[in-house]
Design a protein around this motif. Structure first.
Motif, PDB file in Angstrom:
ATOM      1  N   LEU A 268       0.826  -1.213   0.097  1.00 15.29           N
ATOM      2  CA  LEU A 268       0.046   0.082  -0.078  1.00 15.29           C
ATOM      3  C   LEU A 268       0.859   1.270   0.011  1.00 15.29           C
ATOM      4  CD1 LEU A 268      -2.887  -0.985   2.701  1.00 15.29           C
ATOM      5  CD2 LEU A 268      -3.039  -0.953   0.095  1.00 15.29           C
ATOM      6  N   PHE A 269       1.820   1.144   0.662  1.00  9.94           N
ATOM      7  CA  PHE A 269       2.829   2.262   0.780  1.00  9.94           C
ATOM      8  C   PHE A 269       3.613   2.617  -0.195  1.00  9.94           C
ATOM      9  CE2 PHE A 269       1.648   2.204   5.323  1.00  9.94           C
ATOM     10  CZ  PHE A 269       1.749   3.801   5.844  1.00  9.94           C
ATOM     11  N   THR A 270       4.131   1.567  -0.907  1.00  6.35           N
ATOM     12  CA  THR A 270       4.523   1.499  -2.123  1.00  6.35           C
ATOM     13  C   THR A 270       4.050   1.571  -3.471  1.00  6.35           C
ATOM     14  OG1 THR A 270       5.116  -0.778  -2.343  1.00  6.35           O
ATOM     15  CG2 THR A 270       6.847   0.533  -1.168  1.00  6.35           C
ATOM     16  N   GLU A 271       2.599   1.835  -3.464  1.00  5.20           N
ATOM     17  CA  GLU A 271       1.690   2.019  -4.292  1.00  5.20           C
ATOM     18  C   GLU A 271       1.598   0.717  -5.374  1.00  5.20           C
ATOM     19  OE1 GLU A 271       2.314   5.736  -6.301  1.00  5.20           O
ATOM     20  OE2 GLU A 271       1.610   6.761  -4.459  1.00  5.20           O
ATOM     21  N   LYS A 272       2.279  -0.416  -4.925  1.00  2.00           N
ATOM     22  CA  LYS A 272       1.805  -1.529  -5.698  1.00  2.00           C
ATOM     23  C   LYS A 272       0.431  -2.344  -5.284  1.00  2.00           C
ATOM     24  CE  LYS A 272       6.694  -3.154  -5.287  1.00  2.00           C
ATOM     25  NZ  LYS A 272       7.680  -4.022  -4.983  1.00  2.00           N
ATOM     26  N   SER A 273      -0.250  -1.696  -4.536  1.00  2.00           N
ATOM     27  CA  SER A 273      -1.736  -1.995  -4.235  1.00  2.00           C
ATOM     28  C   SER A 273      -2.343  -0.923  -3.853  1.00  2.00           C
ATOM     29  CB  SER A 273      -1.558  -3.410  -3.284  1.00  2.00           C
ATOM     30  OG  SER A 273      -2.949  -3.615  -2.814  1.00  2.00           O
ATOM     31  N   ALA A 274      -3.681  -0.723  -3.909  1.00  2.00           N
ATOM     32  CA  ALA A 274      -4.610  -0.060  -3.236  1.00  2.00           C
ATOM     33  C   ALA A 274      -5.805  -0.692  -2.718  1.00  2.00           C
ATOM     34  CB  ALA A 274      -5.020   0.968  -4.516  1.00  2.00           C
ATOM     35  N   ASP A 275      -5.575  -1.728  -2.294  1.00  2.00           N
ATOM     36  CA  ASP A 275      -6.854  -2.622  -1.621  1.00  2.00           C
ATOM     37  C   ASP A 275      -6.910  -2.234  -0.181  1.00  2.00           C
ATOM     38  OD1 ASP A 275      -8.880  -4.289  -1.042  1.00  2.00           O
ATOM     39  OD2 ASP A 275      -7.979  -6.022  -1.915  1.00  2.00           O
ATOM     40  N   PHE A 276      -7.125  -1.106   0.306  1.00  2.00           N
ATOM     41  CA  PHE A 276      -7.312  -0.601   1.584  1.00  2.00           C
ATOM     42  C   PHE A 276      -8.328  -1.212   2.081  1.00  2.00           C
ATOM     43  CE2 PHE A 276      -4.793   2.831  -0.512  1.00  2.00           C
ATOM     44  CZ  PHE A 276      -3.947   3.148   0.581  1.00  2.00           C
ATOM     45  N   TYR A 277      -9.390  -1.432   1.490  1.00  2.00           N
ATOM     46  CA  TYR A 277     -10.610  -2.270   2.365  1.00  2.00           C
ATOM     47  C   TYR A 277     -10.387  -3.444   2.708  1.00  2.00           C
ATOM     48  CZ  TYR A 277     -15.331  -4.182   2.690  1.00  2.00           C
ATOM     49  OH  TYR A 277     -16.439  -4.793   3.222  1.00  2.00           O
ATOM     50  N   HIS A 278      -9.482  -4.404   1.819  1.00  2.00           N
ATOM     51  CA  HIS A 278      -9.252  -5.620   2.407  1.00  2.00           C
ATOM     52  C   HIS A 278      -8.156  -5.658   3.621  1.00  2.00           C
ATOM     53  CE1 HIS A 278      -7.895  -9.862   2.236  1.00  2.00           C
ATOM     54  NE2 HIS A 278      -6.770  -9.449   1.844  1.00  2.00           N
ATOM     55  N   VAL A 279      -7.116  -4.807   3.426  1.00  2.00           N
ATOM     56  CA  VAL A 279      -6.112  -4.531   4.521  1.00  2.00           C
ATOM     57  C   VAL A 279      -6.743  -3.900   6.031  1.00  2.00           C
ATOM     58  CG1 VAL A 279      -4.295  -3.381   5.125  1.00  2.00           C
ATOM     59  CG2 VAL A 279      -4.076  -4.297   2.963  1.00  2.00           C
ATOM     60  N   ASN A 280      -7.871  -3.102   5.812  1.00  2.00           N
ATOM     61  CA  ASN A 280      -8.435  -2.681   6.972  1.00  2.00           C
ATOM     62  C   ASN A 280      -9.277  -3.891   7.696  1.00  2.00           C
ATOM     63  OD1 ASN A 280      -7.985   0.212   7.532  1.00  2.00           O
ATOM     64  ND2 ASN A 280      -9.050   0.682   5.674  1.00  2.00           N
ATOM     65  N   GLY A 281      -9.805  -4.564   6.541  1.00  2.00           N
ATOM     66  CA  GLY A 281     -10.782  -5.817   7.292  1.00  2.00           C
ATOM     67  C   GLY A 281      -9.688  -6.776   7.987  1.00  2.00           C
ATOM     68  N   LEU A 282      -8.370  -6.972   7.397  1.00  2.00           N
ATOM     69  CA  LEU A 282      -7.483  -7.925   7.986  1.00  2.00           C
ATOM     70  C   LEU A 282      -6.949  -7.079   9.528  1.00  2.00           C
ATOM     71  CD1 LEU A 282      -5.172  -8.909   4.973  1.00  2.00           C
ATOM     72  CD2 LEU A 282      -6.688 -10.286   6.460  1.00  2.00           C
ATOM     73  N   LEU A 283      -6.862  -5.797   9.361  1.00  2.00           N
ATOM     74  CA  LEU A 283      -6.349  -5.184  10.894  1.00  2.00           C
ATOM     75  C   LEU A 283      -7.423  -5.488  11.661  1.00  2.00           C
ATOM     76  CD1 LEU A 283      -4.859  -1.926   9.490  1.00  2.00           C
ATOM     77  CD2 LEU A 283      -3.678  -3.951  10.606  1.00  2.00           C
ATOM     78  N   ALA A 284      -8.837  -5.111  11.387  1.00  2.00           N
ATOM     79  CA  ALA A 284      -9.916  -5.534  12.455  1.00  2.00           C
ATOM     80  C   ALA A 284      -9.843  -6.882  12.912  1.00  2.00           C
ATOM     81  CB  ALA A 284     -11.191  -4.927  11.689  1.00  2.00           C
ATOM     82  N   TYR A 285      -9.691  -7.599  11.954  1.00  2.00           N
ATOM     83  CA  TYR A 285      -9.803  -9.196  12.374  1.00  2.00           C
ATOM     84  C   TYR A 285      -8.434  -9.353  13.478  1.00  2.00           C
ATOM     85  CZ  TYR A 285      -8.296 -14.232  12.232  1.00  2.00           C
ATOM     86  OH  TYR A 285      -7.967 -15.261  12.449  1.00  2.00           O
ATOM     87  N   VAL A 286      -7.272  -8.895  13.098  1.00  3.39           N
ATOM     88  CA  VAL A 286      -6.332  -9.171  14.069  1.00  3.39           C
ATOM     89  C   VAL A 286      -6.684  -8.354  15.448  1.00  3.39           C
ATOM     90  CG1 VAL A 286      -3.662  -8.671  14.329  1.00  3.39           C
ATOM     91  CG2 VAL A 286      -4.628  -9.424  12.114  1.00  3.39           C
ATOM     92  N   HIS A 287      -7.141  -7.133  15.301  1.00  5.05           N
ATOM     93  CA  HIS A 287      -7.368  -6.359  16.370  1.00  5.05           C
ATOM     94  C   HIS A 287      -8.443  -7.279  17.427  1.00  5.05           C
ATOM     95  CE1 HIS A 287     -10.198  -3.779  18.787  1.00  5.05           C
ATOM     96  NE2 HIS A 287      -8.976  -3.285  19.115  1.00  5.05           N
ATOM     97  N   SER A 288      -9.180  -8.233  16.898  1.00 11.01           N
ATOM     98  CA  SER A 288     -10.290  -8.924  17.477  1.00 11.01           C
ATOM     99  C   SER A 288      -9.775 -10.096  18.158  1.00 11.01           C
ATOM    100  CB  SER A 288     -11.557  -9.429  16.744  1.00 11.01           C
ATOM    101  OG  SER A 288     -11.022 -10.391  15.740  1.00 11.01           O
ATOM    102  N   VAL A 289      -8.639 -10.622  17.439  1.00 13.98           N
ATOM    103  CA  VAL A 289      -7.998 -11.978  18.204  1.00 13.98           C
ATOM    104  C   VAL A 289      -6.620 -12.021  18.851  1.00 13.98           C
ATOM    105  CG1 VAL A 289      -9.651 -13.470  16.569  1.00 13.98           C
ATOM    106  CG2 VAL A 289      -7.283 -12.809  15.668  1.00 13.98           C
ATOM    107  N   ASP A 290      -5.967 -10.946  18.239  1.00 15.05           N
ATOM    108  CA  ASP A 290      -4.416 -10.863  18.583  1.00 15.05           C
ATOM    109  C   ASP A 290      -4.205  -9.327  18.857  1.00 15.05           C
ATOM    110  OD1 ASP A 290      -1.866 -11.293  19.046  1.00 15.05           O
ATOM    111  OD2 ASP A 290      -1.291 -12.424  17.151  1.00 15.05           O
ATOM    112  N   LYS A 291      -4.314  -8.792  20.150  1.00 18.50           N
ATOM    113  CA  LYS A 291      -4.065  -7.380  20.310  1.00 18.50           C
ATOM    114  C   LYS A 291      -2.460  -7.282  20.306  1.00 18.50           C
ATOM    115  CE  LYS A 291      -8.040  -6.081  21.670  1.00 18.50           C
ATOM    116  NZ  LYS A 291      -9.002  -7.054  21.353  1.00 18.50           N
TER     117      LYS A 291
END
Length: 330
Positions: A268-291
């Protein structure tokens, strides 16, 4: 009113369930016409749209998606009847307030874990068992049959109806009680997340004995084991339950998954991807199971934000408001 009818009404009141003695009562509760209630019940088998989704093992899973009206009725049944009933304490899937973390955490510290997958879980549960649930909680034969018609498809639980997971959990009360009755006195830990059964122990001998008994219990309850997805994990193998990795003292997503998420963030930072929706979903999942890993990932994001000051990636990644993120060394 007969004495048996009075007893059933008293039972329903004790459960805090809606009193439904006729189709008109259900229509009044759901605010739809009695004619539509009858139509949804009598024509239920024709109100599903079938489609198949591929499983990880290459086979196909049949999804039966109810029509909008039927799904709304099922959602009402779930909220007002089924969710007021308690599943077993061993059941951690599709229960309010429970997650895959609750399913895995009781097994932390175990030397050996047996994971068993139930084959074709929802379709294996027949309509007569669904009828048994509605009848047992106090509804008359007529109303129990009506509610069964509204929540089953071709005589079985449909995978796609909102009521199916909770009904499956209620029907598995006996299964859970029998497995816990065997496991508890022997020092084994048992949890179930939908069709995923996990039993842990400190010695492999206990699990080998449990494996044989487990097969007999599952078979006698009308369910089947998917032997291709059954695994025994020991001291020389990574321990995993419902996608989470167990160590000696904690549960988390594991190093491999964390590295994959870090790579997606870097892209995302190097602009090789723009799938912020997917990464935000992954971050929300990690927040719920692995602080712990979640905080490390945000520390990594802060580092990338410093390395790539012209990137707007950090502004498009979201932190849940409920957590105070503290920088933790990666």
């Amino acid at each position: 009113m007969s004495s048996s009818s009075s007893e059933k009404i008293f039972q329903l009141k004790n459960f805090g369930l809606p009193l439904i003695r006729a189709v008109d009562d259900l229509a009044e509760h759901t605010r739809i016409s009695p004619q539509l209630v009858r139509y949804l019940s009598y024509r239920a088998n024709f109100l599903y749209k079938r489609h198949e989704l591929p499983k990880r093992d290459g086979t196909m899973r049949l999804i039966a998606q109810p029509s909008r009206e039927l799904k709304a009725m099922q959602a009402w049944i779930l909220r007002n009847i089924l969710n007021k009933l308690s599943s077993s304490e061993n059941c951690k899937g599709f229960e309010l307030g429970c997650s895959i973390l609750d399913n895995a955490a009781p097994h932390v510290g175990a030397n050996f874990i047996l994971n068993v997958d139930l084959k074709d879980f929802f379709p294996s549960i027949i309509a007569s068992k669904v009828y048994g649930i509605f009848s047992t909680i106090g509804y008359s034969k007529k109303i129990a049959a009506l509610l069964t018609n509204l929540t089953t498809f071709e005589g079985r639980l449909p995978q796609g109806a909102p009521t199916s997971p909770k009904l499956a959990n209620l029907i598995c009360l006996k299964l859970d009680a029998r497995i816990q009755g065997y496991s508890g006195p022997r020092g084994l830990v048992y949890t179930r997340y939908a069709d995923d059964i996990s039993i842990s122990a400190q010695t492999i001998k206990k699990l080998m004995n449990a494996r044989s008994v487990l097969g007999k219990i599952i078979s006698s309850e009308g369910l089947m084991i998917n032997h291709r997805k059954t695994s025994l994990q020991g001291t020389m193998r990574r321990k995993e339950i419902t996608g989470l990795v167990l160590t000696e003292n904690r549960v988390g997503i594991g190093r491999a998954s964390a590295r994959k998420i870090r790579a997606k963030i870097f892209h995302l930072f190097t602009e090789k991807s723009a799938d912020f929706y997917h990464v935000n979903g992954l971050l929300a999942y990690v927040h719920s199971v692995d602080k712990t890993t979640y905080k490390k990932l945000w520390h990594y994001i802060d580092q990338l934000n410093s390395r790539f000051p012209s990137s707007s990636a950090a502004q498009q990644l979201h932190r849940p408001r409920s957590i105070l993120v503290v920088a933790v060394p990666a």
